[in-house]
Design a protein around this motif. Structure first.
Motif, mmCIF file in Angstrom:
data_model
loop_
_atom_site.group_PDB
_atom_site.id
_atom_site.type_symbol
_atom_site.label_atom_id
_atom_site.label_comp_id
_atom_site.label_asym_id
_atom_site.label_seq_id
_atom_site.Cartn_x
_atom_site.Cartn_y
_atom_site.Cartn_z
ATOM 1 N N PRO A 59 -9.794 12.513 -3.066
ATOM 2 C CA PRO A 59 -8.480 12.692 -2.422
ATOM 3 C C PRO A 59 -8.020 11.490 -1.605
ATOM 4 C CG PRO A 59 -9.830 14.659 -2.184
ATOM 5 C CD PRO A 59 -10.726 13.608 -2.757
ATOM 6 N N ASP A 60 -8.947 10.792 -0.974
ATOM 7 C CA ASP A 60 -8.570 9.661 -0.129
ATOM 8 C C ASP A 60 -8.845 8.314 -0.798
ATOM 9 O OD1 ASP A 60 -11.284 9.894 -0.115
ATOM 10 O OD2 ASP A 60 -11.546 9.616 2.038
ATOM 11 N N ALA A 61 -8.919 8.307 -2.125
ATOM 12 C CA ALA A 61 -9.219 7.074 -2.859
ATOM 13 C C ALA A 61 -8.071 6.074 -2.730
ATOM 14 C CB ALA A 61 -9.460 7.381 -4.333
ATOM 15 N N PRO A 62 -8.382 4.786 -2.731
ATOM 16 C CA PRO A 62 -7.310 3.777 -2.694
ATOM 17 C C PRO A 62 -6.507 3.801 -3.986
ATOM 18 C CG PRO A 62 -9.437 2.751 -3.107
ATOM 19 C CD PRO A 62 -9.721 4.174 -2.769
ATOM 20 N N ARG A 63 -5.273 3.347 -3.933
ATOM 21 C CA ARG A 63 -4.428 3.320 -5.120
ATOM 22 C C ARG A 63 -5.006 2.362 -6.152
ATOM 23 N NH1 ARG A 63 0.597 5.513 -4.487
ATOM 24 N NH2 ARG A 63 1.474 4.154 -6.075
ATOM 25 N N ARG A 64 -4.752 2.641 -7.424
ATOM 26 C CA ARG A 64 -5.402 1.917 -8.508
ATOM 27 C C ARG A 64 -5.230 0.403 -8.452
ATOM 28 N NH1 ARG A 64 -3.901 3.581 -14.553
ATOM 29 N NH2 ARG A 64 -1.924 2.669 -13.890
ATOM 30 N N PRO A 65 -4.005 -0.140 -8.297
ATOM 31 C CA PRO A 65 -3.881 -1.604 -8.264
ATOM 32 C C PRO A 65 -4.646 -2.231 -7.103
ATOM 33 C CG PRO A 65 -1.744 -0.563 -8.623
ATOM 34 C CD PRO A 65 -2.690 0.519 -8.221
ATOM 35 N N ALA A 66 -4.587 -1.585 -5.938
ATOM 36 C CA ALA A 66 -5.284 -2.116 -4.774
ATOM 37 C C ALA A 66 -6.788 -2.065 -4.970
ATOM 38 C CB ALA A 66 -4.885 -1.330 -3.523
ATOM 39 N N ALA A 67 -7.275 -0.988 -5.572
ATOM 40 C CA ALA A 67 -8.709 -0.845 -5.810
ATOM 41 C C ALA A 67 -9.224 -1.923 -6.755
ATOM 42 C CB ALA A 67 -9.006 0.537 -6.379
ATOM 43 N N LEU A 68 -8.495 -2.158 -7.829
ATOM 44 C CA LEU A 68 -8.928 -3.169 -8.795
ATOM 45 C C LEU A 68 -8.912 -4.558 -8.170
ATOM 46 C CD1 LEU A 68 -9.873 -3.841 -11.608
ATOM 47 C CD2 LEU A 68 -7.478 -3.962 -12.347
ATOM 48 N N LYS A 69 -7.950 -4.815 -7.306
ATOM 49 C CA LYS A 69 -7.895 -6.122 -6.635
ATOM 50 C C LYS A 69 -9.123 -6.331 -5.761
ATOM 51 C CE LYS A 69 -4.992 -9.134 -3.798
ATOM 52 N NZ LYS A 69 -6.150 -9.661 -3.037
ATOM 53 N N VAL A 70 -9.529 -5.292 -5.038
ATOM 54 C CA VAL A 70 -10.717 -5.402 -4.192
ATOM 55 C C VAL A 70 -11.945 -5.731 -5.031
ATOM 56 C CG1 VAL A 70 -12.303 -4.112 -2.718
ATOM 57 C CG2 VAL A 70 -9.845 -3.901 -2.369
ATOM 58 N N VAL A 71 -12.123 -5.007 -6.139
ATOM 59 C CA VAL A 71 -13.295 -5.238 -6.993
ATOM 60 C C VAL A 71 -13.241 -6.631 -7.609
ATOM 61 C CG1 VAL A 71 -14.620 -4.415 -8.976
ATOM 62 C CG2 VAL A 71 -13.478 -2.768 -7.470
ATOM 63 N N ASN A 72 -12.065 -7.021 -8.106
ATOM 64 C CA ASN A 72 -11.921 -8.355 -8.696
ATOM 65 C C ASN A 72 -12.219 -9.461 -7.686
ATOM 66 O OD1 ASN A 72 -11.324 -8.037 -11.432
ATOM 67 N ND2 ASN A 72 -9.174 -7.579 -11.015
ATOM 68 N N ASP A 73 -11.695 -9.299 -6.480
ATOM 69 C CA ASP A 73 -11.892 -10.322 -5.453
ATOM 70 C C ASP A 73 -13.369 -10.502 -5.113
ATOM 71 O OD1 ASP A 73 -9.202 -10.767 -5.402
ATOM 72 O OD2 ASP A 73 -8.827 -9.713 -3.512
ATOM 73 N N TRP A 74 -14.100 -9.404 -5.104
ATOM 74 C CA TRP A 74 -15.531 -9.510 -4.844
ATOM 75 C C TRP A 74 -16.277 -10.082 -6.050
ATOM 76 C CZ3 TRP A 74 -18.275 -9.624 -0.630
ATOM 77 C CH2 TRP A 74 -17.789 -9.017 0.531
ATOM 78 N N ALA A 75 -15.902 -9.649 -7.231
ATOM 79 C CA ALA A 75 -16.628 -10.071 -8.436
ATOM 80 C C ALA A 75 -16.582 -11.575 -8.645
ATOM 81 C CB ALA A 75 -16.067 -9.350 -9.655
ATOM 82 N N VAL A 76 -15.452 -12.198 -8.352
ATOM 83 C CA VAL A 76 -15.340 -13.642 -8.583
ATOM 84 C C VAL A 76 -16.135 -14.431 -7.544
ATOM 85 C CG1 VAL A 76 -13.083 -13.448 -9.666
ATOM 86 C CG2 VAL A 76 -13.221 -13.833 -7.202
ATOM 87 N N ARG A 77 -16.626 -13.752 -6.524
ATOM 88 C CA ARG A 77 -17.419 -14.429 -5.499
ATOM 89 C C ARG A 77 -18.917 -14.329 -5.780
ATOM 90 N NH1 ARG A 77 -15.522 -11.755 0.020
ATOM 91 N NH2 ARG A 77 -17.282 -13.020 0.765
#
Length: 207
Positions: free
Chosen positions: A81-99
């Motif tokens: 229910p309190d999950a982040p919105r899809r575009p924002a969630a993917l950005k967080v994962v992408n930003d971490w993955a490239v690091r």
């Protein structure tokens, strides 16, 4: 289950998702309650970072919920229910993955040695990259969610036969089904008796 944490979800990044239980309910259970808990989770997974901070804890929680949201979207199931919105969630994962920092090799006493991952940031970057790799390669079809509606823990099912994440959820749901069946068997004769009595009373009135 190992102590307070689960390590049998099939992948380290899925084990991180399991540090928040009952995410699909109105009363989720946070297991990463402080920096010390994050340290215990990392040590239980075989990693001992050099240091820990509040920022590390906040980052771990944010990445965890972002990976959960991305995985649920990929599976086509509802998020918490309190999950982040899809575009924002993917950005967080992408930003971490490239690091991701897999470590560097160096020569020491004539041998090639690869430095170990130490910082929490390096570990989170690796988990994010592993998450995206899992969701976009051959492992994705094996990803499933626990059939317990209060749990819904994500795990890799390499057998294709698992319905629940573990024995606890399997037993709990078996008990629920048994109780529901017992209640149904108790109520059914009463309803039938009531109907028959009503029919008899109706018969007497019509005479």
């Amino acid at each position: 289950m190992s102590g307070e944490f689960v390590y049998d979800a099939g992948e380290p990044w899925l084990n991180l998702l399991a540090t928040r239980a009952r995410s699909w309910t109105s009363a989720p259970r946070e297991r990463l309650v402080d920096e010390a808990a994050l340290g215990r989770w990392l040590e239980g997974g075989g990693v001992r970072p050099a240091r820990m901070s509040r920022e590390d804890l906040a980052a771990a929680r944010e990445l965890r919920e972002a990976m959960r949201a991305v995985a649920c979207t990929q599976l086509g199931i509802s998020s918490a229910p309190d999950a982040p919105r899809r575009p924002a969630a993917l950005k967080v994962v992408n930003d971490w993955a490239v690091r991701r920092h897999p470590g560097r090799a160096r020569w020491a006493h004539g041998s090639l040695i690869r430095t170990q991952v130490r910082s929490v940031s390096q570990i989170l970057a690796r988990l994010a990259d592993d998450c995206l790799t899992c969701l976009t390669d051959h492992a994705h079809p094996a990803l499933d969610a626990c059939a317990d509606t209060e749990c819904r823990m994500l795990f890799l099912d390499t057998t294709g036969r698992r319905r629940y994440c573990g024995d606890n959820c399997a037993v709990r749901n078996r008990v629920r089904r048994h109780r529901a069946k017992s209640v149904s068997e108790v109520l059914m004769p009463a309803r039938q008796d009531g109907s028959e009595q009503g029919a008899r009373r109706g018969g007497r009135v019509s005479r």
